[in-house]
Write a protein that holds these residues in place. Sequence first.
Motif, PDB file in Angstrom:
ATOM      1  N   GLU A   1       0.820  -1.204   0.000  1.00  0.00           N
ATOM      2  CA  GLU A   1       0.000   0.000   0.000  1.00  0.00           C
ATOM      3  C   GLU A   1       0.861   1.263   0.000  1.00  0.00           C
TER       4      GLU A   1
ATOM      5  N   SER B   1       0.570   4.039  -2.805  1.00  0.00           N
ATOM      6  CA  SER B   1       0.326   5.433  -2.427  1.00  0.00           C
ATOM      7  C   SER B   1       1.377   6.354  -3.023  1.00  0.00           C
TER       8      SER B   1
ATOM      9  N   LEU C   1      -4.259   1.466   2.927  1.00  0.00           N
ATOM     10  CA  LEU C   1      -3.984   2.385   1.822  1.00  0.00           C
ATOM     11  C   LEU C   1      -4.224   3.828   2.262  1.00  0.00           C
TER      12      LEU C   1
ATOM     13  N   TRP D   1      -1.387   6.648   2.441  1.00  0.00           N
ATOM     14  CA  TRP D   1      -1.580   7.888   1.689  1.00  0.00           C
ATOM     15  C   TRP D   1      -1.265   9.104   2.574  1.00  0.00           C
TER      16      TRP D   1
ATOM     17  N   LEU E   1      -8.029  11.099   0.423  1.00  0.00           N
ATOM     18  CA  LEU E   1      -8.163   9.942  -0.462  1.00  0.00           C
ATOM     19  C   LEU E   1      -9.499   9.265  -0.193  1.00  0.00           C
TER      20      LEU E   1
END
Length: 109
Positions: A3, A7, A41, A45, A59
């Motif tokens: 992830e 990202s 995720l 991010w 996000l």
Amino acid sequence: MHEVALSTQLAQVVARAAAGRTVRQVRVEVGALRQVVPETLAYAWRFVIQDTPLQTAHLHIIPVPLQLQCETGHLTNVTGELDFSCSLCDAPTRIVSGEEFRVIDIDVD
């Protein structure tokens, strides 16, 4: 934890598309077969965009379920255990959705 890599790549794509404008929100579709944990995720991010021009960007993750279609046209939404046979006629199937990882849109000022 892929992830973080996702990202990082996503941030590069968004920054390039934003062309210096302030990004408010990024919407991405993530298919069930992508083996991405949405919470992880989102956390990655926030970590990746920290102290960058994207630091205000939220996000928004849109989950896409696994959907199969058999040779005769039946559509099956797969939840729980993975089963790639038609739930109605047991015919072979193909994946219609669930493999996505794509940016839907970017909200900028």
